[in-house]
Design a protein around this motif. Sequence first.
Motif, short mmCIF file in Angstrom:
data_model
loop_
_atom_site.label_atom_id
_atom_site.label_comp_id
_atom_site.label_asym_id
_atom_site.label_seq_id
_atom_site.Cartn_x
_atom_site.Cartn_y
_atom_site.Cartn_z
N UNK A 1 22.25 -0.01 8.37
CA UNK A 1 21.21 0.95 8.73
C UNK A 1 20.95 1.94 7.60
N UNK A 2 22.02 2.39 6.95
CA UNK A 2 21.85 3.31 5.82
C UNK A 2 21.13 2.62 4.67
N UNK A 3 21.51 1.37 4.44
CA UNK A 3 20.85 0.62 3.36
C UNK A 3 19.36 0.45 3.65
N UNK A 4 19.07 0.13 4.91
CA UNK A 4 17.66 -0.06 5.25
C UNK A 4 16.88 1.23 5.06
N UNK A 5 17.44 2.34 5.51
CA UNK A 5 16.73 3.61 5.37
C UNK A 5 16.56 3.98 3.89
N UNK A 6 17.57 3.65 3.07
CA UNK A 6 17.48 3.96 1.64
C UNK A 6 16.31 3.21 1.01
N UNK A 7 16.16 1.92 1.37
CA UNK A 7 15.06 1.15 0.78
C UNK A 7 13.72 1.66 1.32
N UNK A 8 13.70 2.02 2.61
CA UNK A 8 12.46 2.57 3.17
C UNK A 8 12.08 3.86 2.43
N UNK A 9 13.07 4.72 2.17
CA UNK A 9 12.80 5.96 1.43
C UNK A 9 12.31 5.65 0.02
N UNK A 10 12.89 4.63 -0.58
CA UNK A 10 12.46 4.21 -1.92
C UNK A 10 10.96 3.86 -1.88
N UNK A 11 10.59 3.10 -0.87
CA UNK A 11 9.20 2.66 -0.79
C UNK A 11 8.25 3.79 -0.40
N UNK A 12 8.74 4.69 0.45
CA UNK A 12 7.91 5.85 0.79
C UNK A 12 7.67 6.70 -0.46
N UNK A 13 8.70 6.82 -1.28
CA UNK A 13 8.55 7.56 -2.54
C UNK A 13 7.55 6.85 -3.45
N UNK A 14 7.61 5.54 -3.43
CA UNK A 14 6.66 4.78 -4.25
C UNK A 14 5.21 5.04 -3.85
N UNK A 15 4.98 5.23 -2.55
CA UNK A 15 3.60 5.48 -2.12
C UNK A 15 3.06 6.72 -2.85
N UNK A 16 3.90 7.75 -2.93
CA UNK A 16 3.49 8.96 -3.65
C UNK A 16 3.23 8.66 -5.12
N UNK A 17 4.11 7.85 -5.68
CA UNK A 17 3.96 7.51 -7.10
C UNK A 17 2.65 6.76 -7.34
N UNK A 18 2.32 5.85 -6.45
CA UNK A 18 1.05 5.13 -6.57
C UNK A 18 -0.10 6.14 -6.53
N UNK A 19 0.00 7.05 -5.57
CA UNK A 19 -1.10 8.00 -5.41
C UNK A 19 -1.27 8.83 -6.68
N UNK B 1 -0.26 8.09 -9.73
CA UNK B 1 -0.47 7.33 -10.98
C UNK B 1 -1.81 6.59 -10.97
N UNK B 2 -2.11 5.90 -9.89
CA UNK B 2 -3.35 5.12 -9.89
C UNK B 2 -4.39 5.71 -8.93
N UNK B 3 -4.07 6.88 -8.40
CA UNK B 3 -5.01 7.67 -7.59
C UNK B 3 -5.57 6.95 -6.38
N UNK B 4 -4.73 6.13 -5.78
CA UNK B 4 -5.14 5.51 -4.53
C UNK B 4 -3.88 5.24 -3.71
N UNK B 5 -4.04 5.17 -2.41
CA UNK B 5 -2.91 4.77 -1.59
C UNK B 5 -2.84 3.25 -1.56
N UNK B 6 -1.66 2.68 -1.74
CA UNK B 6 -1.55 1.23 -1.62
C UNK B 6 -1.69 0.81 -0.16
N UNK B 7 -1.99 -0.46 0.05
CA UNK B 7 -2.03 -0.99 1.42
C UNK B 7 -0.58 -1.26 1.84
N UNK B 8 -0.22 -0.80 3.02
CA UNK B 8 1.18 -0.95 3.45
C UNK B 8 1.32 -2.11 4.43
N UNK B 9 2.23 -3.00 4.12
CA UNK B 9 2.49 -4.16 4.98
C UNK B 9 3.86 -3.96 5.62
N UNK B 10 3.88 -3.81 6.92
CA UNK B 10 5.15 -3.55 7.62
C UNK B 10 5.51 -4.75 8.49
#
Length: 371
Positions: free
Chosen positions: A284-302, A304-313
């Motif tokens: 569960x901790x590992x899963x949350x860590x990767x989810x946090x990694x990807x949530x952080x990436x959304x900000x980075x996308x915004x 760096x490339x000034x758009x929100x990526x499409x999220x596939x869950x």
Amino acid sequence: MYLSRLELKNFRNYKKLKLKLSSGINIFIGDNAQGKTNVLESIYVLALTKSSRFGAENNLIQQGCDEGSISGVLCDSSKRKELKVCLSKNSKKVFLNDKNVSRISDYIFHMKVILFGPDDLDVIKGNPQNRRDFMNIQISQLYEPYVHYVNEYNKILKNRNEYLKLLNLNQYSDPRYLEILDEKLIDRAVKIYQYRKMYFDFISSKIGDLFEKISGNHRLTVQLENNLDIVEYREEEIRDKFSKKLKDGRKKEILQGTSLYGPHRDDFRFFLDDDPMKIFSSQGQQRMAVICFKLTEIQLFYETVHTNPILLLDDIFSELDVKRRNQLIRYLPKDVQIIITTTDLKNIKKSIIEKSKIFVVENGTIEEKVE
Ligand SMILES: Nc1ncnc2c1ncn2[C@@H]1O[C@H](COP(=O)(O)OP(=O)(O)OP(=O)(O)O)[C@@H](O)[C@H]1O
Ligand SMILES: [Mg+2]
């Protein structure tokens, strides 16, 4: 950005499919093995031309067919782009607005996606190659030149490995050729290292706070690791350390007939309170860590490339407890297209269902659900 239309032909268990998607939340509901993940995978392939499933490239086309295709309409601020990936047994062709794009590396920068899925734990638990593939795909979507440097690096690496093998067999012994290859290799490596460093600097600066908010008082850090003892990632430092390593390690490389040092051997690791998560943390901790990694990436996308990526869950709600599910939803940006799969609507909050477009998936067909 968002995908407004998706069309599949002979892709996995879809013979023919045409969908109109919402720019907000889309939920695909269906029993096991009906084709939910296949839809997400098709969107992933449309963006990145590669399967999201490890080693699945040969199974994308429907069994018994020779060709398949995925096409879609991407809306990005005021621009409308038609994207298409044509798959056949031995080749893959990509099109932008009906024009063939000859280099895949020029195509993959258009549509940005981030996938949250069942294989996410591989980012922590998998082998270094899994992580390098993941990191390369993510960084390619952020910095346009990156993928070109990686491709060039890999070509030089291949030549270098072949030459090392020849030296190993004593067939040629012109060390100057190796030196020329080394120089070329180091030039590309400098760029690759610096993009990777930029990416991890951003992630590291944000992920700790986010994880703490979601998971209480634990400290999460992520570290990029190289095998050249590079610390600061300045150009001069990379050049000096890389060439020293190649000189010192020449005999060993010739003996083994392969290139042992450089970014193709990079890795990154997650630490929770300074302990490596791969060994110490719960699933569960590992899963949350990767989810946090990807949530952080959304900000980075915004940023760096000034758009929100499409999220596939892909069915990730069923695995999270209610508290974490709600936390995840709270941290997803509001103006982003989300495509969710689930076997049961009970896994998703009512307030979300109410504002979503719902699709029912059944044995390779999809119907929009109208209340
Ligand atoms: N190339 C192919 N041709 C035809 N059918 C395929 C192909 N590849 C996969 N399938 C079929 O697609 C079906 C659905 O797969 P998918 O992974 O999308 O299911 P799912 O709805 O996500 O299920 P789950 O809830 O178990 O994750 C599988 O039964 C599989 O046999
Ligand atoms: Mg699935």
